[in-house]
Design a protein around this motif. Structure first.
Motif, PDB file in Angstrom:
ATOM      1  N   TYR A 119       1.057  -1.192  -0.058  1.00 24.13           N
ATOM      2  CA  TYR A 119      -0.143   0.130  -0.015  1.00 24.13           C
ATOM      3  C   TYR A 119       0.867   1.173  -0.034  1.00 24.13           C
ATOM      4  O   TYR A 119       1.685   1.367   0.840  1.00 24.13           O
ATOM      5  CB  TYR A 119      -0.848  -0.094   1.294  1.00 24.13           C
ATOM      6  N   TYR A 120       0.893   2.130  -1.150  1.00 21.29           N
ATOM      7  CA  TYR A 120       1.774   3.091  -1.388  1.00 21.29           C
ATOM      8  C   TYR A 120       1.049   4.383  -1.738  1.00 21.29           C
ATOM      9  O   TYR A 120       1.684   5.175  -2.522  1.00 21.29           O
ATOM     10  CB  TYR A 120       3.229   2.751  -1.899  1.00 21.29           C
ATOM     11  N   ILE A 121      -0.102   4.385  -1.759  1.00 23.29           N
ATOM     12  CA  ILE A 121      -0.941   5.341  -2.463  1.00 23.29           C
ATOM     13  C   ILE A 121      -1.189   6.458  -1.378  1.00 23.29           C
ATOM     14  O   ILE A 121      -2.255   6.866  -1.446  1.00 23.29           O
ATOM     15  CB  ILE A 121      -2.323   4.844  -3.304  1.00 23.29           C
ATOM     16  N   PHE A 122      -0.108   7.025  -0.610  1.00 26.40           N
ATOM     17  CA  PHE A 122      -0.304   7.923   0.331  1.00 26.40           C
ATOM     18  C   PHE A 122      -0.841   9.276  -0.248  1.00 26.40           C
ATOM     19  O   PHE A 122      -1.515   9.955   0.390  1.00 26.40           O
ATOM     20  CB  PHE A 122       1.042   8.222   0.947  1.00 26.40           C
ATOM     21  N   GLY A 123      -0.699   9.436  -1.412  1.00 27.24           N
ATOM     22  CA  GLY A 123      -1.533  10.746  -2.063  1.00 27.24           C
ATOM     23  C   GLY A 123      -3.017  10.587  -1.899  1.00 27.24           C
ATOM     24  O   GLY A 123      -3.670  11.580  -1.679  1.00 27.24           O
ATOM     25  N   PHE A 124      -3.490   9.425  -2.409  1.00 26.25           N
ATOM     26  CA  PHE A 124      -4.897   9.254  -2.183  1.00 26.25           C
ATOM     27  C   PHE A 124      -5.443   9.377  -0.679  1.00 26.25           C
ATOM     28  O   PHE A 124      -6.141   9.898  -0.241  1.00 26.25           O
ATOM     29  CB  PHE A 124      -5.592   7.741  -2.542  1.00 26.25           C
ATOM     30  N   LEU A 125      -4.559   8.683  -0.179  1.00 24.22           N
ATOM     31  CA  LEU A 125      -4.900   8.524   1.555  1.00 24.22           C
ATOM     32  C   LEU A 125      -4.882   9.854   2.057  1.00 24.22           C
ATOM     33  O   LEU A 125      -5.612  10.143   2.921  1.00 24.22           O
ATOM     34  CB  LEU A 125      -3.839   7.708   2.101  1.00 24.22           C
ATOM     35  N   PHE A 126      -4.042  10.618   1.656  1.00 24.70           N
ATOM     36  CA  PHE A 126      -3.788  12.102   2.445  1.00 24.70           C
ATOM     37  C   PHE A 126      -5.244  12.888   1.996  1.00 24.70           C
ATOM     38  O   PHE A 126      -6.004  13.504   2.887  1.00 24.70           O
ATOM     39  CB  PHE A 126      -2.743  12.897   1.511  1.00 24.70           C
ATOM     40  N   ILE A 127      -5.585  12.522   0.820  1.00 25.24           N
ATOM     41  CA  ILE A 127      -6.789  13.346   0.219  1.00 25.24           C
ATOM     42  C   ILE A 127      -8.153  12.951   1.197  1.00 25.24           C
ATOM     43  O   ILE A 127      -8.834  13.744   1.690  1.00 25.24           O
ATOM     44  CB  ILE A 127      -7.081  13.437  -1.099  1.00 25.24           C
ATOM     45  N   VAL A 128      -8.050  11.484   1.266  1.00 23.96           N
ATOM     46  CA  VAL A 128      -9.326  10.770   2.049  1.00 23.96           C
ATOM     47  C   VAL A 128      -9.111  11.283   3.444  1.00 23.96           C
ATOM     48  O   VAL A 128     -10.107  11.559   4.189  1.00 23.96           O
ATOM     49  CB  VAL A 128      -9.061   9.378   1.937  1.00 23.96           C
ATOM     50  N   PHE A 129      -8.003  11.540   4.208  1.00 21.91           N
ATOM     51  CA  PHE A 129      -7.859  11.975   5.549  1.00 21.91           C
ATOM     52  C   PHE A 129      -8.259  13.070   5.641  1.00 21.91           C
ATOM     53  O   PHE A 129      -8.974  13.332   6.678  1.00 21.91           O
ATOM     54  CB  PHE A 129      -6.442  11.756   5.972  1.00 21.91           C
ATOM     55  N   LEU A 130      -7.958  14.135   4.560  1.00 24.71           N
ATOM     56  CA  LEU A 130      -8.350  15.554   4.910  1.00 24.71           C
ATOM     57  C   LEU A 130     -10.194  15.690   4.785  1.00 24.71           C
ATOM     58  O   LEU A 130     -10.653  16.421   5.343  1.00 24.71           O
ATOM     59  CB  LEU A 130      -7.830  16.317   3.792  1.00 24.71           C
ATOM     60  N   ILE A 131     -10.647  15.029   3.806  1.00 25.78           N
ATOM     61  CA  ILE A 131     -12.191  14.535   3.705  1.00 25.78           C
ATOM     62  C   ILE A 131     -12.736  14.079   5.094  1.00 25.78           C
ATOM     63  O   ILE A 131     -13.668  14.689   5.402  1.00 25.78           O
ATOM     64  CB  ILE A 131     -12.446  13.833   2.488  1.00 25.78           C
ATOM     65  N   LEU A 132     -11.966  13.059   5.834  1.00 25.57           N
ATOM     66  CA  LEU A 132     -12.499  12.692   6.945  1.00 25.57           C
ATOM     67  C   LEU A 132     -12.457  13.750   7.986  1.00 25.57           C
ATOM     68  O   LEU A 132     -13.472  13.989   8.678  1.00 25.57           O
ATOM     69  CB  LEU A 132     -11.509  11.710   7.526  1.00 25.57           C
ATOM     70  N   ILE A 133     -11.569  14.558   8.059  1.00 25.21           N
ATOM     71  CA  ILE A 133     -11.709  15.741   8.870  1.00 25.21           C
ATOM     72  C   ILE A 133     -12.596  16.505   8.855  1.00 25.21           C
ATOM     73  O   ILE A 133     -13.412  17.036   9.734  1.00 25.21           O
ATOM     74  CB  ILE A 133     -10.127  16.488   8.845  1.00 25.21           C
ATOM     75  N   VAL A 134     -12.794  17.041   7.584  1.00 20.41           N
ATOM     76  CA  VAL A 134     -13.868  18.065   7.208  1.00 20.41           C
ATOM     77  C   VAL A 134     -15.241  17.238   7.666  1.00 20.41           C
ATOM     78  O   VAL A 134     -16.236  17.937   8.159  1.00 20.41           O
ATOM     79  CB  VAL A 134     -13.962  18.436   5.611  1.00 20.41           C
ATOM     80  N   THR A 135     -15.397  16.174   7.090  1.00 20.34           N
ATOM     81  CA  THR A 135     -16.749  15.489   7.380  1.00 20.34           C
ATOM     82  C   THR A 135     -17.187  15.487   8.974  1.00 20.34           C
ATOM     83  O   THR A 135     -18.223  15.729   9.333  1.00 20.34           O
ATOM     84  CB  THR A 135     -16.584  13.961   6.734  1.00 20.34           C
ATOM     85  N   CYS A 136     -16.233  15.101   9.774  1.00 16.90           N
ATOM     86  CA  CYS A 136     -16.298  14.950  11.041  1.00 16.90           C
ATOM     87  C   CYS A 136     -16.584  16.089  11.703  1.00 16.90           C
ATOM     88  O   CYS A 136     -17.643  16.269  12.539  1.00 16.90           O
ATOM     89  CB  CYS A 136     -14.947  14.390  11.812  1.00 16.90           C
ATOM     90  N   ALA A 137     -16.136  17.481  11.393  1.00 19.09           N
ATOM     91  CA  ALA A 137     -16.196  18.673  11.784  1.00 19.09           C
ATOM     92  C   ALA A 137     -17.815  19.096  11.440  1.00 19.09           C
ATOM     93  O   ALA A 137     -18.217  19.715  12.261  1.00 19.09           O
ATOM     94  CB  ALA A 137     -15.113  19.618  11.252  1.00 19.09           C
ATOM     95  N   GLU A 138     -18.024  18.822  10.193  1.00 19.88           N
ATOM     96  CA  GLU A 138     -19.207  19.474   9.715  1.00 19.88           C
ATOM     97  C   GLU A 138     -20.472  18.770  10.073  1.00 19.88           C
ATOM     98  O   GLU A 138     -21.589  19.090  10.869  1.00 19.88           O
ATOM     99  CB  GLU A 138     -19.290  19.403   8.066  1.00 19.88           C
ATOM    100  N   ILE A 139     -20.416  17.181  10.287  1.00 21.43           N
ATOM    101  CA  ILE A 139     -21.504  16.510  10.749  1.00 21.43           C
ATOM    102  C   ILE A 139     -21.763  16.757  12.274  1.00 21.43           C
ATOM    103  O   ILE A 139     -22.851  17.091  12.860  1.00 21.43           O
ATOM    104  CB  ILE A 139     -21.460  14.845  10.345  1.00 21.43           C
ATOM    105  N   THR A 140     -20.717  17.231  12.994  1.00 22.11           N
ATOM    106  CA  THR A 140     -20.723  17.523  14.468  1.00 22.11           C
ATOM    107  C   THR A 140     -21.465  18.753  14.581  1.00 22.11           C
ATOM    108  O   THR A 140     -22.210  18.953  15.536  1.00 22.11           O
ATOM    109  CB  THR A 140     -19.423  17.338  15.092  1.00 22.11           C
ATOM    110  N   ILE A 141     -20.978  19.871  13.822  1.00 24.24           N
ATOM    111  CA  ILE A 141     -21.590  21.164  13.967  1.00 24.24           C
ATOM    112  C   ILE A 141     -23.227  21.232  13.565  1.00 24.24           C
ATOM    113  O   ILE A 141     -23.767  21.783  14.187  1.00 24.24           O
ATOM    114  CB  ILE A 141     -20.923  22.060  12.906  1.00 24.24           C
TER     115      ILE A 141
END
Length: 639
Positions: free
Chosen positions: A528-550
């Motif tokens: 597993y070496y697709i850290f570019g994809f993983l980084f984008i998905v991680f940023l999406i996770l941060i935004v999603t967690c923040a927005e659903i909680t708000i």
């Protein structure tokens, strides 16, 4: 097994790498290219035996394979030891660009014990892993759905099960003849070459010879003088008591256009990158939907509410109003178990910092797969150093809740999460040790982990806690009433359990496709070496967690329920529950684990992963809600 001597050196190198990034182009230690002239020795190293059925690695020489004169362990870093890697020298020695045919390695005679060991490993589909010039050995396999497409499997099978024609009895056969293919890229000016590929074709051959066996015996089944090579397994070598097995190998050299810098591309080639793009588009749709809701709340509803509230002239008019402004005197009241909340928030900050920095290093290419164990070593060291931010965050929040005993809260932050994870890890390690697997972490390495925790992480948490507590307390934007306001009866859909469980679905939905690939790489031993994809998905996770909680926090406050502290943490944190359920689904649908110990290992490690995911996502949701509540209540004029 004691800790390897060079471990401390590797720790220092890893720390230096993490703390110091030079601006110029450089190669990571141990990953620089090596030039070979014609006739130079190429030494093959052996690594652990692995199986996706048992998930228990074993050292290569745990089976009676041909050993060299003396077995020498290669230096291992902390990550390699934790992964169960056991890299040792082997009797396989090639000469650069000098093909070899039918080299005899050794001849062994099986007894009942060794035959049983081979059969067990064949039953459990164990694979033999080798390394040449830091490249792992692979078996190229043509995909049935695409003729031109080739996938690479790590290592070759120990053997296989089959039946002779006309017989129903199942027999065990060992792969005792290996045809190695070494691919090289030649420098036309210097005539030197670099290795860019290491492949193998395994065969099972019952070798035959005439007369008595000696070191100079010529085989009749495979003879370099007669140009007779092994091309199939028509007469395979059985694994039975008192059977002789002769291990042989061929070496072929193939010139390749692939340059050394791109030699890992074939290993890391994604045949399913479209699925990753689909995953990201799917996640972005969720984010856009939530962003729309948050924008509507912030710009339209809140703006209108705040304008209306600020225009009210009398207290009577204010009392007639309903909604989130009515709970302004209670919204910043410290929650129950506020100490525990501070500890979990601090631990979450530690995780967030570790993952963000780790991802950045990975995306920049510092954690190359050629640097085995580098990713895990970096994660451990970053976790330790991020203890500074954990102590700071928990102490700041604790002081805001009018806490006075900062040492107590710092101590809890330093020990609560790591101690629970270490306890689970210790039990799982004892189970692996009981199976005599090389995956068991040695006592010396366990001591190194405890030293990192007590010697570095705990002091840093205390330093962070001291600095955080010395800072002025965070002031609430509104005053808190002395008597708590009674919370009216809530609608069924605002029930805490229901809203918390609903809140976790979207963050999990944003990452679950990528989660499938991560689980596959861990449990099915794929790269597993697709850290570019993983980084984008991680940023999406941060935004999603923040927005659903708000969004859910706003609805909660509008229904005059001001107990938002813990609920904000649990809303996004509940995605960890779905992660664990998905891990269970993956276990029963994708894995073929049969041993009870292997099942316990899987669920034990996935419990640790889910717990870490809970702490991470919960903290993101908490800080989003913390910022949101302070923003809206500081915008309202309250007499």
């Amino acid at each position: 097994m004691a800790l390897r001597t060079p471990l401390a050196f590797h720790l220092c190198v890893s720390v230096s790498l993490l703390l110091f990034v030079h601006g110029h182009c450089f190669y990571l230690p141990g990953v620089a290219p090596e030039d070979f002239q014609k006739g130079d020795d190429l030494k093959v190293k052996v690594n652990k035996l692995t199986s996706t059925k048992t998930q228990l690695p074993y050292s290569y020489y745990s089976l009676p394979y041909c050993p060299p004169a003396t077995i020498v362990d290669s230096a291992e870093n902390l990550g390699e030891v934790l992964r169960g890697d056991r890299i040792e020298n082997s009797p396989y020695v090639f000469k650069m660009r000098e093909p070899q045919m039918c080299n005899v390695v050794c001849r062994i005679t099986l007894n009942a014990k060794t035959a049983k060991e081979f059969k067990e490993k064949i039953d459990d589909e164990y694979r033999v892993n080798m390394i040449l010039d830091n490249l792992p050995l692979v078996v190229p396999v043509h995909r049935l759905d695409q003729e031109s497409s080739i996938v690479y499997q790590h290592g070759f099978r120990v053997g296989l099960k089959g039946q002779y024609a006309g017989s129903k009895e199942e027999k065990y056969f060992i792969h005792n003849h290996l045809t190695f293919i070494v691919k090289f890229h030649k420098d036309t000016q210097t005539d030197s070459a670099r290795i860019v590929g290491f492949e193998v074709k395994p065969f099972s051959v019952k070798h035959e010879y005439e007369g008595k066996w000696s070191d100079k015996t010529r085989l009749t089944t495979c003879d370099p003088h007669a140009k007779r090579s092994v091309t199939n397994s028509e007469s395979p070598q059985e694994v039975e008591d008192k059977k002789d097995i002769i291990f042989t190998y061929d070496v072929e050299f193939q010139e390749s256009d692939v340059k050394w810098a791109y030699r890992w591309d074939t290993y890391l080639l994604m045949a399913d990158d479209q699925i990753h793009w689909f995953s990201i588009v799917n996640s972005l749709m969720i984010v856009l939907f939530l962003s729309g809701m948050v924008a509507m709340i912030m710009l339209r509803t809140l703006y209108r509410d705040i304008s209306k509230y600020n225009q009210l002239e009398t207290q009577e008019e204010a009392q007639e109003e309903t909604g989130w402004k009515l709970v302004h005197g209670d919204v910043f009241r410290p929650p129950i178990n506020s100490d525990l909340l501070c500890v979990y928030v601090g631990t979450g900050v530690q995780f967030l910092g570790m993952i963000l920095v780790n991802m950045i290093f990975a995306v920049l290419g510092f954690l190359s797969p050629s640097n085995r164990g580098g990713l895990m070593t970096a994660m451990l060291l970053l976790w330790v150093f991020m203890g500074l931010f954990a102590g700071y965050s928990s102490a700041r929040l604790y002081k805001m809740f009018k806490g006075t005993e900062w040492k107590k809260i710092t101590l809890k932050t330093a020990f609560m999460f790591p101690a629970s994870v270490f306890a689970i890890f210790f039990v799982l390690n004892a189970l692996i040790w009981g199976e005599k697997s090389s995956g068991a972490v040695p006592f010396g390495t366990m001591f190194a982990l405890v030293f990192l925790w007590f010697g570095i992480s705990v002091p840093l948490v205390f330093v962070g806690g001291y600095v955080g507590f010395k800072k002025p307390a965070i002031e609430d934007p509104v005053k808190t009433n002395k008597i708590p306001r009674q919370i009216p009866e809530q609608a069924w859909y605002m029930n805490p359990v229901f809203s918390i469980l609903i809140g976790g679905i979207l963050p999990f939905g944003a990452v679950f496709i990528e989660l499938f690939f991560i689980l596959t790489s861990i449990w099915l031993h794929q790269f597993y070496y697709i850290f570019g994809f993983l980084f984008i998905v991680f940023l999406i996770l941060i935004v999603t967690c923040a927005e659903i909680t708000i969004v859910l926090c706003y609805f909660q406050l509008c229904s005059e329920d001001y107990l938002w502290w813990w609920r904000s943490y649990l809303t996004s944190g509940s995605s960890a529950l779905y992660l664990f359920l998905y891990a269970a689904f993956y276990f029963f649908t994708k894995l073929e684990i049969t041993k009870p110990v292997s099942g316990v290992l899987y669920f034990g490690y996935m419990l640790i992963v889910s717990y870490a995911f809970f702490v991470l996502t919960g903290t993101i949701g908490f800080y989003a809600c913390f910022w949101f509540t302070r923003l809206i209540y500081s915008s309202v004029k309250i007499d």
